[in-house]
Design an enzyme around this catalytic site. Structure first.
Site, PDB file in Angstrom:
ATOM      1  N   HIS A  16      10.084 -19.490  29.496  1.00 12.10           N
ATOM      2  CA  HIS A  16       9.302 -19.052  28.396  1.00 12.10           C
ATOM      3  C   HIS A  16       9.268 -19.445  27.464  1.00 12.10           C
ATOM      4  CE1 HIS A  16      11.108 -15.010  29.973  1.00 12.10           C
ATOM      5  NE2 HIS A  16      12.009 -14.596  30.355  1.00 12.10           N
ATOM      6  N   HIS A  48       5.909 -20.827  27.780  1.00  8.29           N
ATOM      7  CA  HIS A  48       4.308 -20.108  27.957  1.00  8.29           C
ATOM      8  C   HIS A  48       5.482 -19.556  26.500  1.00  8.29           C
ATOM      9  CE1 HIS A  48       3.821 -15.679  29.444  1.00  8.29           C
ATOM     10  NE2 HIS A  48       2.338 -16.225  29.128  1.00  8.29           N
ATOM     11  N   HIS A  62      15.208 -21.897  32.859  1.00 10.48           N
ATOM     12  CA  HIS A  62      14.982 -20.260  32.813  1.00 10.48           C
ATOM     13  C   HIS A  62      13.497 -19.890  31.381  1.00 10.48           C
ATOM     14  CE1 HIS A  62      14.070 -15.239  33.438  1.00 10.48           C
ATOM     15  NE2 HIS A  62      14.554 -15.453  32.027  1.00 10.48           N
ATOM     16  N   GLU A  63      14.414 -20.081  30.069  1.00  8.79           N
ATOM     17  CA  GLU A  63      14.743 -20.077  28.901  1.00  8.79           C
ATOM     18  C   GLU A  63      13.692 -20.953  28.848  1.00  8.79           C
ATOM     19  OE1 GLU A  63      15.359 -17.345  27.582  1.00  8.79           O
ATOM     20  OE2 GLU A  63      16.867 -16.299  28.898  1.00  8.79           O
TER      21      GLU A  63
END
Length: 684
Positions: free
Chosen positions: A476, A479, A472-473
């Site tokens: 990010h 991104h 998940h991190e």
């Protein structure tokens, strides 16, 4: 101090942590604010007529050393704080708030921006320039540019108070977390706990120079205890201690901070002409207004609640059958969920953990990023770290391990809990990406987590939940790393808040795919790839108690909207009692009996310290996007280059340069529908 007031001379201009002294921060902030003000004055006093370049572009690139300093200081205040640092944060936050207001409330600067804004249709701007102009103009209006002097003064006061209150809220939660520990001296009380958890608790006790075993409120210590400890009374003690952070009528009590933050946010919104804080916030979100958010949450609640109640009844019956427990309490939730999961799927974290050695999982994430986006990760030792546990990487393109390649980003990974680090997991950046004078300045991105640390006899072995958190991190992180925009304020994760979770949540999907797991899920001792039956069980159990989990997420979103989404009649009326208010908000989502000593709001850092106020719904909103997006990958193949390139070019690299729905449609060819999520979650 000088090092913090100019461009760094280190490799890739990375932060020179070793030469920064605590006493340097405040003078450096003051100096950088002064210099940034001079840059703003130069824009205002430019004798030439306002243009996009000499006003909007100049403004977006102004204050570079201040931005770098702020990112370094506040990142460390979350990941490596001290009492002294928290004191400095309390001193510099009002200075930064005042500086921000000096800009957004500056009439002469706003006149120049408005002149460009009024002429925008004749300027032949690019899509990104249009977005920057709209964002800056709205930013000024939304921060009081159209207010009179008295109203502007009031706005400044509110912003200064809010900055301090949010900091205090977070400091109190951290203090309450650090101030508690459960010491066990009777070995019988450890029954049910896995060997690695017991070993870690022994190390924690030795670290504190205490006998026996010590458990804390840090997640890698707290969660395994709540999941595996047979001693129900001790689970109760730990759960109640976790649930009363900021709710103990002591010096770290957050009840008044909650009331004051909510009241001031509402006053601020009213001052700017909005019905509520949520109306103000959601104007700049995909969801647009609180009515739409509440409707979305209630629609999801209607679909999830029957499943959640049925699952809760099954869990209750199971606990009764197993241990004669008549009424499930909150401290029974993780314990009996795990027991039932083991019964149904014969699968528990202890079976899976040997296949999820941290280094292997991280390298798996790197390999998946390479397959999808053609980037490689190379660990380097000549970039400074702020703590010995941090590892640093060059992210390179094209994907050739032989050639040095072109720098995509610098990546910092910080994975273990420690005293000065707040709980949870997050992505942040020490430097954002932008393009100026033809030079593409690449970002410095960081993932910070609190995973199970290695013990004297074992490496760091992750639970499956920690595996999905890492992915998940890292989503990010991608991104931020793959950002490719001109202007820093539109780069990377600088997107609408209910769009920011799409890259992170979509990345979690690869954790459930056999093709992806085969890349990294290898036994830490034998190197054996995770057995296919385990993979099938991971997929089968992915929806285990999903109705209950969905209800929990929705309850937090509804609590957030209860605090921030009601219109004026609510705002003037003070919240008499935080606990009572919270209970009312949770009415329709309640499964477990209430615990009188506990209050979730007083440690709800996402909305009272972080940036999620009026935005907690975005986790579920982004799940709709991510399920729909990943369905596209599944149609074509989870490593399909064409779909991955579309995702990179239209989502990851574009930042906030266009409206999120437009970007999503360019990637997917259509708007997202919730069907993929409801199907994935087993709710339809």
């Amino acid at each position: 101090m000088k090092v913090l007031t100019q461009r760094f001379t280190t490799k890739y201009e990375t932060a020179p942590f070793s030469v920064i002294k605590m006493e340097d921060y405040k003078p450096a902030f003051e100096e950088n604010i002064k210099n940034a003000k001079a840059e703003i004055d130069a824009i205002i006093n430019n004798p030439d007529a306002p243009t996009f370049e000499n006003t909007l572009e100049a403004l977006d690139f102004a204050g570079y050393p201040l931005d770098r300093l702020s990112s370094i200081f506040f990142n460390l205040n979350s990941a490596e704080t001290t009492d002294e640092m928290q004191k400095i944060a309390q001193e510099v936050s009002p200075l930064l708030t005042e500086f921000g207001n000096d800009i957004t409330l500056n009439e002469d600067l706003f006149k120049r921006i408005k002149a460009v804004y009024d002429a925008k249709d004749s300027l032949n701007l690019t899509t990104e320039q249009h977005t920057l102009l709209d964002k800056k103009y709205k930013g000024f209006v939304r921060n009081g540019a159209l207010l009179n002097e008295e109203q502007k003064k009031k706005l400044r006061e509110i912003d200064t108070q809010l900055a301090k209150l949010k900091l205090t809220f977070g400091e109190n939660v951290l203090a309450e977390t650090n101030n508690y520990h459960l010491q066990i001296t009777n070995e019988a009380d450890l029954k049910g706990l896995p060997e690695g958890v017991v070993e870690a608790a022994k190390a924690e006790a030795e670290n504190r120079q205490l006998d026996g075993w010590v458990f804390t409120l840090d997640m890698p210590s707290y969660l395994p205890f709540m999941t595996y400890a047979d001693n129900r009374e001790l689970r109760k003690e730990l759960a109640i201690s976790a649930g009363k952070k900021g709710f103990q009528n002591n010096e770290y009590d957050n009840q008044n901070n909650v009331k004051d933050i909510v009241r001031l946010r509402h006053e601020r919104a009213n001052l700017l002409g909005y019905a509520s804080h949520a109306h103000f916030v959601l104007e700049e979100r995909m969801a647009q207004n609180p009515e739409k958010v509440i409707s979305f949450l209630n629609d999801m609640l209607e679909k999830a609640k029957p499943a959640a109640q049925k699952q809760f009844e099954e869990l209750t019956a199971f606990a009764k059958e197993l241990d004669e427990i008549d009424h499930l309490e909150k401290w029974d939730s993780a314990y009996y969920s795990e027991k039932l999961k083991q019964k149904l799927f014969n699968l528990d974290d202890e079976k899976l953990k040997p296949y999820f050695k941290l280094e292997n999982v991280l390298n798996g994430a790197f390999t998946i990023a390479e397959k999808l986006y053609g980037i490689t990760f190379k660990e380097v030792f000549d970039i400074e770290k702020y703590h010995k546990d941090v590892t640093t990487y060059e992210v390179l393109f094209p994907s050739s391990r032989e050639s040095e390649g072109e720098l995509v980003a610098v990546f910092y990974a910080d994975f273990f809990p420690r005293k000065g680090k707040r709980n949870g997991a997050w992505m942040t950046s020490f430097k954002s990406q932008s393009i100026k004078n033809g030079v593409n300045d690449r970002p410095h991105v960081s993932n910070v987590c609190n995973f199970t640390p290695p013990t004297p006899s074992k490496p760091s072995l992750l639970t499956f939940n920690e595996v999905t958190t890492l992915f998940h991190e890292f989503g990010h992180g991608l991104h931020g790393m793959l950002a490719n925009t001109t202007y820093p304020s539109l780069s990377g994760t600088s997107v609408y808040w209910d769009f920011v979770e799409l890259p992170s949540q979509v990345m979690e999907n690869w954790c459930y795919e056999p093709e992806a797991l085969a890349l990294f899920a290898k036994h830490y001792e034998t190197g054996e790839i995770i057995p296919q039956e385990y993979v099938e069980k991971i997929k089968e159990s992915a929806n285990f108690l999903e109705g209950i989990a969905t209800l929990r997420q929705l309850s937090f979103g509804l609590l957030d909207m209860a605090y921030h989404g009601k219109s004026s009649s609510f705002g003037g009326q003070a919240i008499d009692d935080v606990k009572t208010f919270e209970e009312k908000a949770f009415e329709n989502t309640k499964l477990y009996p209430d615990v009188a000593e506990n209050c979730m709001s007083t440690s709800f850092s996402h909305i009272f310290q972080g940036g999620y106020s009026s935005g907690y719904y975005s986790y579920k909103w982004a799940e709709v996007l991510d399920a729909d997006a990943f369905a596209f990958f599944q149609e074509k193949g989870i490593f399909d280059k064409e779909v991955a390139t579309k995702f990179k070019d239209n989502i990851l690299s574009k930042g906030g340069t266009e409206l999120p729905m437009e970007l999503y449609k360019k990637f997917r060819g259509k708007e997202p529908k919730p069907d993929a999520l409801l199907k994935r979650a087993g709710l339809i």
